[in-house]
Design an enzyme around this catalytic site. Structure first.
Site, PDB file in Angstrom:
ATOM      1  N   GLY A 263      59.828  72.582  -5.840  1.00 55.32           N
ATOM      2  CA  GLY A 263      59.421  72.586  -4.367  1.00 55.32           C
ATOM      3  C   GLY A 263      60.307  73.504  -3.585  1.00 55.32           C
ATOM      4  O   GLY A 263      61.427  74.100  -4.187  1.00 55.32           O
ATOM      5  N   ILE A 264      59.892  73.758  -2.595  1.00 58.85           N
ATOM      6  CA  ILE A 264      60.398  74.508  -1.594  1.00 58.85           C
ATOM      7  C   ILE A 264      61.772  73.958  -0.974  1.00 58.85           C
ATOM      8  O   ILE A 264      61.819  72.626  -0.774  1.00 58.85           O
ATOM      9  CB  ILE A 264      59.584  75.085  -0.434  1.00 58.85           C
ATOM     10  CG1 ILE A 264      58.783  76.106  -1.039  1.00 58.85           C
ATOM     11  CG2 ILE A 264      60.319  75.766   0.838  1.00 58.85           C
ATOM     12  CD1 ILE A 264      57.773  76.590   0.200  1.00 58.85           C
ATOM     13  N   GLU A 288      54.142  76.801  -7.351  1.00 54.66           N
ATOM     14  CA  GLU A 288      53.439  77.300  -6.408  1.00 54.66           C
ATOM     15  C   GLU A 288      54.055  78.392  -5.674  1.00 54.66           C
ATOM     16  O   GLU A 288      53.506  79.221  -5.056  1.00 54.66           O
ATOM     17  CB  GLU A 288      53.088  76.135  -5.495  1.00 54.66           C
ATOM     18  CG  GLU A 288      53.869  75.309  -4.859  1.00 54.66           C
ATOM     19  CD  GLU A 288      53.555  74.131  -4.174  1.00 54.66           C
ATOM     20  OE1 GLU A 288      52.392  73.668  -4.428  1.00 54.66           O
ATOM     21  OE2 GLU A 288      54.500  73.524  -3.643  1.00 54.66           O
ATOM     22  N   LYS A 402      73.524  62.886   7.683  1.00 54.60           N
ATOM     23  CA  LYS A 402      73.868  63.001   9.144  1.00 54.60           C
ATOM     24  C   LYS A 402      75.520  62.548   9.164  1.00 54.60           C
ATOM     25  O   LYS A 402      75.928  62.011   8.271  1.00 54.60           O
ATOM     26  CB  LYS A 402      73.357  62.146  10.050  1.00 54.60           C
ATOM     27  CG  LYS A 402      71.877  62.171  10.050  1.00 54.60           C
ATOM     28  CD  LYS A 402      71.300  63.590  11.201  1.00 54.60           C
ATOM     29  CE  LYS A 402      69.850  63.829  10.993  1.00 54.60           C
ATOM     30  NZ  LYS A 402      69.463  64.698  11.774  1.00 54.60           N
TER      31      LYS A 402
END
Lengths: 497, 497
Positions: A263-264, A288, A402
């Site tokens: 994935g990106i 992809e 976070k």
């Protein structure tokens, strides 16, 4: 303007300005444009349309390959030029409007949009806008840095606008393999038996009668942001490499693994970069997007071939690709996203799917899209195409985030499910690996809590699981508490007790 | 005992009793047995093993095709003979133990079990038990009323026990098309281009060295319960037929529709029976189970061919099939469940998938397996294989159930997701049809609430949706209230306000 990029005689007088092209757009039209993960998108016509919409009440349904580059989605969203958008986006302004409910968004498996269009399950395409390297002698289009859904848009649209991008070298001709099914919904075999199989043509067929305008541009693709490895992503990458090494030891994989999909994003890119320093060799990719890490692996000799639907790289990487295009040209192929993300091919080749999760739950259900169960982030993209059909479905994420770890990325129950526990094999955080293969839900929960959860949340999740088990069920839950971490976060700004 | 059903010379002296065969089972072994939706299961050896476990501490991992017939799963569960069970079951006693957590259960897509085994992502099969019509001259097995995962079990097991069922006529030879991939995980093209394509052999290959015993039985498959059409299922069937008629009008389907798949059960069977009185013709089926309705459609001339992995019919229907076997023989084929449920084939053929949901939510996510988010009912079965890859993914259920409609089958949020909104096109209850194609989540919710919800729950769901929208989000939810109907049911025994 370089008219030698228009080699089809009768197109020579079709050159118009982007502003003129944008006048073809009418209110409520459905427009399909090239563009996949910021690559090969419309850089003149769509922006001109966004500009036009500043002073005019006009909105379209916009269907793309995937995300667009530049500030196109931002401008379209801010100028109220979008009625509906699909199948993917990653733009902050557009996201805001989607979550307000002022722009409608359909989050689709990237493999499916073209099929839905061909099957008439989505509205007809009025106008297609396709970025081109050049137009050949027969009026067909040589695509640029992505193929996406462009061939389908060109096939189905009433009118076609071609956007010739002179920044793309003519040598790009040949890296595309454009196959589209001749019949729908009953289709032929996709005869791809290896990552480098070719089954199509190296151009997009265009019906010259449909072409209403040709626009020139020389704007480069928006570059991918270079990603720095941080300790968490490095730890995730190391866990994954160790996992693969163990698979080889167990006789389930060879040193070449299986075709890789990633994935990106920061984590996936770091993971892929990790292969460069590994002992694996002759790796191939069936993915992809070709990212910086793909070319690093080709450079290092670790990867011999990579198939995808687009090239989305940083400025430096792109410069390197252009300078050494001869070296890369026979090692890559760009396909339509119905093919790069095809269930048939992914399952046949035995792809190892590595995708980033927003969060997952103690039973292995994955949320890839929604913050707090309601707010869309980007979209499911191709993660479902690959995770569902791959040889191994791996999801990675950091265990917490976070300042002060106020957000846990492992939850009792995810508030939105994109990938069900049936489709998830391996979960990895910087804490460790949960190998879920062959495990029933109660076993999964123990392994996930033990191996993947941040220490700050371990006790609470284990307590939830134990009390749920006492109440019973195949997948024990306390429905009244299932979202307690989410609700605590909404109320207090922290998931911590 | 009919020794002429053993045509392979060296097997003749391998005949043993079921009790002797069951002695091959050792504690903690992994056993793979034939059996798919109560068809073609082990009717002698597994029951003998269950009996043995009454007086002995012994438990196995049992992998089947799908559900077993007789009281086999009941007896195995009650005698504590199961450690782990996969990939499907539909037995009340077993279900109870699964939900207590005393038997581990893995709920799998039915297409995937064989692949997971071949890829060594599940434990090795120690013993395979395969029901046979007869054993041919080369020692291979002619299967009976199902193929399921039998060929894979035979391929991978250390030891094989063959259970010859003399109640199955010899004429069954020829109705099977057994294809298994020669290589894993990288596989060849599955060259099925029509429902009647044949790519395999009509027997299961057996390595004679593995055969440790042959057992005879003459017990018939457990019959499917004949289902009566009630007003609700009739209304659902009518809605579906009207939907298809409209698709034809819109030019998306022809009078022959596309290959049909239907899940098991009252609603799906009623829906299929509905076709008999329709105007559709030359229908074909590419499904996992041939049910009574399949043969009704063949009888009525509406259906020309049906492909599946098993035949599960009522007593009367089975009698009719045997009496007229010559008529049906060239109109049906039974395949391994990796092939009947193959993503590749389902997508290529453009299958229309019709499956029963337990419940769905206002955004179109479907729960097929869990009661109140925790208790397993049966399993996902093949519904995900077909829904994800089909041309149309249709889910049917009644809008409410029990005396006084105390349970709504449409909820604000499903407490377990088996099929995500990405994979669901059409929802049908007796109230009406929600056509979700091309709709964003907020549009979906309006259509689902308006068309599918029982009047008793409409106002409450609309109120939830409106208040959630006011708070915002792409998929608006109030997490603190998302399960309020479930919790009300758990507390008060009714979902009603």
């Amino acid at each position: 303007m370089q008219l030698d990029r228009i080699r089809f005689q009768s197109y020579k007088d079709k050159v118009i300005s982007a502003q003129q092209a944008a006048l073809y757009f009418k209110d409520k039209m459905t427009v399909g444009t090239s563009g996949f993960t910021k690559a090969g998108d419309s850089k003149a016509v769509l922006p001109a349309f966004a500009e036009r919409a500043k002073s005019e009440t006009i909105a379209i349904t916009l269907i793309t390959g995937a995300s667009l580059g530049q500030t196109t989605d931002t401008d379209l969203a801010n100028n109220n030029a979008l009625y509906k958008r699909m199948p993917f986006q990653s733009d902050a302004s557009l996201r805001k409007k989607i979550n307000e409910g002022t722009i409608l968004y359909i989050d689709q498996h990237l493999s499916e949009t073209a099929e839905l269009l061909e099957n008439k399950h989505l509205p007809k395409i009025d106008i297609a806008v396709i970025e081109a390297t050049y137009i050949d002698e027969n009026g067909n289009v040589i695509p640029t840095t992505s193929v996406g859904n462009s061939a389908t848009f060109a096939h189905l649209a009433d009118k076609i606008i071609i956007e010739i991008n002179t920044s793309i070298p003519l040598e790009f001709k040949g890296i595309h393999d454009v196959y589209t099914s001749k019949s729908y919904p009953n289709r032929a075999v996709l005869n791809i038996t290896a990552t480098d199989s070719r089954i199509g043509q190296d151009f997009i067929s265009i019906d010259p009668k449909k072409v209403v305008g040709i626009v020139f541009t020389e704007i480069l693709d928006s570059p991918a942001k270079p990603t720095e490895r941080d300790p968490k992503t490095a730890a995730i990458a190391n866990h994954l490499l160790e996992f693969f090494e163990n698979e080889i030891k167990e006789g389930r994989l060879t040193n070449s693994l299986m075709p890789l999909q990633a994935g990106i994003g920061k984590v996936a890119n770091a993971v892929m970069s990790g292969f460069a320093k590994s002992n694996f060799e002759n790796l191939v990719m069936y993915s992809e997007v070709l990212q910086d890490s793909t070319f690093e692996l080709i450079d290092s000799g670790k990867m011999s071939f990579a198939s995808a639907s687009s090239i989305t790289v940083s400025e430096n990487c792109y410069k390197n690709i252009l300078e050494n295009f001869d070296f890369y040209k026979d090692k890559i192929v760009l396909r339509p996203q119905t093919i790069s993300n095809s269930a048939e091919v992914i399952r046949r080749l035995g792809v190892i799917a590595i995708n980033t999760a927003i969060e997952f739950d103690i039973y292995g259900n994955v949320n890839s899209t929604h913050i707090s169960g309601t707010k869309m982030m980007n979209g499911i993209g191709g993660s479902g195409d690959f995770a569902r059909n791959g040889y191994l479905s791996i999801f990675v994420t950091q265990s917490s985030s976070k300042e002060g770890n106020i957000i846990s990325h492992v939850l009792p129950m995810v508030s939105h499910v994109d990938h069900t526990e049936h489709d998830v094999d391996i979960l990895i955080t910087e804490q460790g690996v949960a190998d879920l293969r062959g495990l029933a839900p109660r076993e999964r929960a123990k392994v996930i809590i033990e191996n993947c959860v941040h220490p700050e949340y371990k006790e609470e999740l284990l307590d939830y699981f134990n009390r749920a088990c006492a109440r019973g069920g195949h997948t024990p839950h306390l429905l009244e508490e299932a979202f307690k971490l989410n609700l605590r976060f909404i109320e207090t700004g922290s998931m911590k007790k």
